[in-house]
Motif scaffolding. Structure first.
Motif, mmCIF file in Angstrom:
data_model
loop_
_atom_site.group_PDB
_atom_site.id
_atom_site.type_symbol
_atom_site.label_atom_id
_atom_site.label_comp_id
_atom_site.label_asym_id
_atom_site.label_seq_id
_atom_site.Cartn_x
_atom_site.Cartn_y
_atom_site.Cartn_z
ATOM 1 N N MET A 3 -3.121 7.828 109.615
ATOM 2 C CA MET A 3 -3.037 8.818 108.538
ATOM 3 C C MET A 3 -4.406 9.328 108.108
ATOM 4 S SD MET A 3 -1.403 8.298 104.725
ATOM 5 C CE MET A 3 -2.471 6.895 104.396
ATOM 6 N N ASN A 4 -4.510 10.667 107.933
ATOM 7 C CA ASN A 4 -5.750 11.260 107.445
ATOM 8 C C ASN A 4 -5.536 11.861 106.055
ATOM 9 O OD1 ASN A 4 -4.549 13.848 107.794
ATOM 10 N ND2 ASN A 4 -5.342 13.981 109.884
ATOM 11 N N ARG A 5 -6.583 12.386 105.492
ATOM 12 C CA ARG A 5 -6.533 12.918 104.135
ATOM 13 C C ARG A 5 -5.518 14.057 104.002
ATOM 14 N NH1 ARG A 5 -6.712 13.456 98.620
ATOM 15 N NH2 ARG A 5 -7.178 15.615 98.116
ATOM 16 N N LYS A 6 -5.472 14.950 104.970
ATOM 17 C CA LYS A 6 -4.558 16.093 104.883
ATOM 18 C C LYS A 6 -3.101 15.632 104.879
ATOM 19 C CE LYS A 6 -3.659 20.612 107.013
ATOM 20 N NZ LYS A 6 -2.183 20.470 107.153
ATOM 21 N N GLN A 7 -2.785 14.660 105.745
ATOM 22 C CA GLN A 7 -1.408 14.150 105.793
ATOM 23 C C GLN A 7 -1.022 13.459 104.494
ATOM 24 O OE1 GLN A 7 -2.133 11.814 109.287
ATOM 25 N NE2 GLN A 7 -1.112 13.281 110.652
ATOM 26 N N LEU A 8 -1.946 12.742 103.916
ATOM 27 C CA LEU A 8 -1.668 12.075 102.641
ATOM 28 C C LEU A 8 -1.461 13.109 101.539
ATOM 29 C CD1 LEU A 8 -1.461 9.378 101.140
ATOM 30 C CD2 LEU A 8 -3.925 9.472 100.770
ATOM 31 N N GLU A 9 -2.289 14.125 101.550
ATOM 32 C CA GLU A 9 -2.206 15.184 100.548
ATOM 33 C C GLU A 9 -0.893 15.963 100.658
ATOM 34 O OE1 GLU A 9 -5.561 18.278 98.869
ATOM 35 O OE2 GLU A 9 -5.210 18.197 101.027
ATOM 36 N N GLU A 10 -0.359 16.082 101.887
ATOM 37 C CA GLU A 10 0.884 16.830 102.104
ATOM 38 C C GLU A 10 2.131 15.997 101.786
ATOM 39 O OE1 GLU A 10 0.635 17.998 106.163
ATOM 40 O OE2 GLU A 10 -0.559 19.803 105.746
ATOM 41 N N THR A 11 1.950 14.707 101.573
ATOM 42 C CA THR A 11 3.092 13.845 101.279
ATOM 43 C C THR A 11 3.574 14.101 99.853
ATOM 44 O OG1 THR A 11 2.247 12.128 102.759
ATOM 45 C CG2 THR A 11 3.891 11.455 101.133
ATOM 46 N N VAL A 12 4.854 14.361 99.708
ATOM 47 C CA VAL A 12 5.421 14.613 98.386
ATOM 48 C C VAL A 12 5.753 13.281 97.719
ATOM 49 C CG1 VAL A 12 7.320 15.689 97.113
ATOM 50 C CG2 VAL A 12 6.358 16.824 99.140
ATOM 51 N N GLY A 13 5.258 13.087 96.523
ATOM 52 C CA GLY A 13 5.463 11.839 95.809
ATOM 53 C C GLY A 13 6.868 11.696 95.257
ATOM 54 N N GLU A 71 1.161 8.274 92.570
ATOM 55 C CA GLU A 71 -0.205 8.501 92.109
ATOM 56 C C GLU A 71 -1.198 8.511 93.266
ATOM 57 O OE1 GLU A 71 -0.743 9.377 89.128
ATOM 58 O OE2 GLU A 71 1.164 8.819 88.190
ATOM 59 N N VAL A 72 -0.868 7.802 94.344
ATOM 60 C CA VAL A 72 -1.757 7.757 95.503
ATOM 61 C C VAL A 72 -1.888 9.141 96.132
ATOM 62 C CG1 VAL A 72 -2.157 6.717 97.777
ATOM 63 C CG2 VAL A 72 -1.156 5.341 95.944
ATOM 64 N N VAL A 73 -0.776 9.830 96.274
ATOM 65 C CA VAL A 73 -0.803 11.131 96.954
ATOM 66 C C VAL A 73 -1.281 12.255 96.038
ATOM 67 C CG1 VAL A 73 1.046 10.378 98.485
ATOM 68 C CG2 VAL A 73 1.631 11.693 96.455
ATOM 69 N N LYS A 74 -1.428 11.960 94.756
ATOM 70 C CA LYS A 74 -1.868 12.984 93.794
ATOM 71 C C LYS A 74 -3.379 12.995 93.578
ATOM 72 C CE LYS A 74 0.327 12.857 89.902
ATOM 73 N NZ LYS A 74 1.068 12.287 88.741
ATOM 74 N N ILE A 75 -4.079 12.027 94.127
ATOM 75 C CA ILE A 75 -5.519 11.907 93.849
ATOM 76 C C ILE A 75 -6.273 13.143 94.354
ATOM 77 C CG2 ILE A 75 -7.613 10.573 94.330
ATOM 78 C CD1 ILE A 75 -5.840 8.097 94.581
ATOM 79 N N ASP A 76 -7.070 13.760 93.468
ATOM 80 C CA ASP A 76 -7.805 14.968 93.857
ATOM 81 C C ASP A 76 -9.255 14.931 93.390
ATOM 82 O OD1 ASP A 76 -7.426 15.216 91.158
ATOM 83 O OD2 ASP A 76 -6.345 17.121 91.229
ATOM 84 N N VAL A 77 -9.765 13.728 93.110
ATOM 85 C CA VAL A 77 -11.144 13.584 92.631
ATOM 86 C C VAL A 77 -11.900 12.631 93.548
ATOM 87 C CG1 VAL A 77 -12.608 12.739 90.748
ATOM 88 C CG2 VAL A 77 -10.526 14.033 90.231
ATOM 89 N N THR A 78 -13.104 13.016 93.923
ATOM 90 C CA THR A 78 -13.947 12.129 94.732
ATOM 91 C C THR A 78 -15.037 11.516 93.856
ATOM 92 O OG1 THR A 78 -15.578 13.807 95.365
ATOM 93 C CG2 THR A 78 -13.579 13.617 96.725
#
Length: 533
Positions: free
Chosen positions: A494-504, A512-519
């Motif tokens: 799994m990469n960042r894009k796939q995690l970001e595309e996962t609907v919670g 909350e894992v898939v909603k993270i948008d802060v580095t």
């Protein structure tokens, strides 16, 4: 004979259905035969067995059953020496008897106590004083463990695996001497292949006067007949913090003597968050300290003296129990490994290749006795099955020790998979990783008026390898249940894009894992105050 067959049918049905109903010990007696021993039939290679497993823990049992199912004539040796405190137990190894299983049950008991307090905020009304009965918990856990011991015995019998409740040590390359510690009986058996899966036991230091005479370990805490009372826990390991956590949760005054850092080997940001939560919820910490002595007083209490390693200052207090959880040592000393050329490191751990083969080509090892491998029950069990398949010639697959998820069952759980942040930076360089993070508020917390200051998630992205997720860490309720699915995804790359595309799934903690948008690199505050986004 009729009783024997009926008992086995009941147990077999329970095994198939995953049931853990208790089976009366009379069934075990009914299945025990007084018939004279039959001379074993040799294998095609002229040995008594194809495969002998030394150690009856989860890894050894899994390997033995897999080997037997694939046609290898198999035996298991298992012997549990009493702890210095005098505790002993049955088949199943550390996990079943004095590790994962009882630990999780005592952890659950403590969580239930906290939820009773939360329940009032949710409208539940009960006026009686709530107290905890140690004996009731202990008896329930003990009964459950005994049922698991019995199930393991029956599963070996059903698999036609010979079981010897005896201590094994090598006489020569293909011969093991078996010794019955109770009767003194000695016999020998031969085998084509051997598996060392003896595990480890907690270490009690010899340089702390009184420790060996008066202290207990995790081998003992779950089976104490009397409540431990005010307890002094020595160590910063996951065992130390888990035990201290559930003792505090059950209402016992608990102090942790922490020499250096908590949870060595884990991500230190997360580890310190776990320790900070425990400290703010009742567990006392003596940081940078080591015990100097343990003295038994006339009233039976234990006077503990400890020293601060930085200042040299000494302190002392009396406790009802002292628990050491400073690490474990491999139980290889009595195996006579030198006689068969099996090499170990300075701590007695076995050195193997990537197929768990020791320096003696027909002897293998797994689990807690291995050098620099995860000391986890599921790891040992899978490793054991793969060894058996390779020996039987049905597979060439090797154990993959990467991306193994685990959870520390402290009051607020900490689950992880992959690299800690410190290790990711060390391996890949700070410029090549991105750390995404967020605090979050479980939806059950506001009504119960609970703080979310320690509820935190972060994952680590490898910028140099397709933005692959190489580490994930979560502190919060049910962290272990949440991490399992993400571990599977990480195994699949799994990469960042796939995690970001996962609907919670809303409303859950896992979303909350898939909603993270802060580095971390951005410097933006990771505190999450929104319901969904």
């Amino acid at each position: 004979m009729h009783v024997c067959l009926v008992s086995l049918k009941v147990v077999s049905r329970n095994l198939l259905c995953g049931s853990t109903r208790y089976v009366h010990l009379s069934a075990l007696r009914a299945t025990s035969s007084n018939m004279p021993p039959v001379e074993p039939v040799k294998t095609k290679d002229g040995y008594d067995y194809d495969f002998v497993v030394i150690g009856g823990g989860s890894g050894g049992l899994a390997s033995a059953k897999e080997a037997a199912s694939l046609g290898l004539k198999t035996a298991v040796l298992n012997y549990v020496a009493p702890s210095p405190f005098g505790t002993t137990w049955g088949l199943g190894g550390t996990c079943v008897n004095v590790g994962c299983i009882p630990k999780k049950l005592y952890h659950q008991a403590a969580i239930l106590g906290e939820e009773l307090s939360d329940a009032r905020k949710y409208g539940w009304e009960f006026s009686e004083t709530v107290t905890h009965n140690w004996s009731t918990l202990r008896q329930g856990v003990t009964n459950y463990i005994k049922s698991l011991n019995w199930i393991h015995r029956v599963s070996l019998r059903n698999a036609k695996i010979d079981y010897f409740n005896m201590e094994g040590s090598f006489e020569d390359s293909h011969t093991v001497k078996l010794t019955n510690a109770s009767s003194g009986e000695v016999k020998t058996i031969t085998s084509k292949w051997f598996l060392i899966s003896v595990g480890g036991r907690p270490t009690i230091p010899d340089d702390v006067p009184g420790a060996r005479e008066h202290a207990i370990t995790s081998d003992d805490i779950f089976h104490l007949k009397n409540a431990p009372g005010k307890t002094f826990v020595v160590g910063g390991s996951y065992v130390a913090l888990e035990c201290a956590g559930f003792l505090t949760g059950l209402g016992y005054d608990t102090t942790v003597c922490l020499r250096s850092i908590p949870l060595r080997g884990f991500d230190q940001q997360m580890a310190n968050m776990v320790a900070d939560y425990m400290e703010k919820h009742g567990t006392k910490f003596q940081k940078g300290c080591v015990p100097s002595s343990v003295e038994k007083q006339e009233d039976g209490k234990l006077l503990v003296t400890w020293r601060n390693t930085q200042t040299g200052e000494t302190n002392s207090d009396t406790f009802d129990s002292v628990l050491f959880a400073i690490g474990r040592h491999a139980l290889t000393k009595n195996l006579n490994l030198d006689a068969v050329g099996v090499k170990t490191d300075a701590k007695g751990k076995v050195i193997t290749d990537d197929e768990e083969r020791t320096s003696a080509s027909h002897i293998f090892a797994l689990g807690d006795v291995l050098v620099d491998k995860p000391e986890l029950t599921p790891v040992a069990a899978r490793t054991g099955r793969l060894i058996a398949r390779r020996l039987a010639g049905t597979s060439t697959e090797k154990m993959n020790y990467d991306l193994v998820a685990t959870t520390v069952f402290t009051p607020l759980e900490y689950a992880s998979c992959g690299l800690p942040e410190e290790e990711a930076i060390k391996r890949h360089g700070e410029a090549n990783i991105e750390v995404w993070h967020s605090f979050y508020k479980p939806h059950t917390f506001p009504i119960a008026e609970k703080s979310n200051e320690h509820c935190y998630i972060k994952y680590i992205e490898d910028l140099s390898n397709g933005n692959k997720i190489i580490g994930m860490h979560l502190v919060g309720p049910m962290a272990g249940e949440i991490m399992q699915g993400f571990a599977a995804a990480m195994k699949c790359g799994m990469n960042r894009k796939q995690l970001e595309e996962t609907v919670g799934i809303h409303p859950t903690i896992a979303e909350e894992v898939v909603k993270i948008d802060v580095t971390k690199r951005s410097g933006v505050d990771p505190t999450c105050a929104k319901c969904c986004g």
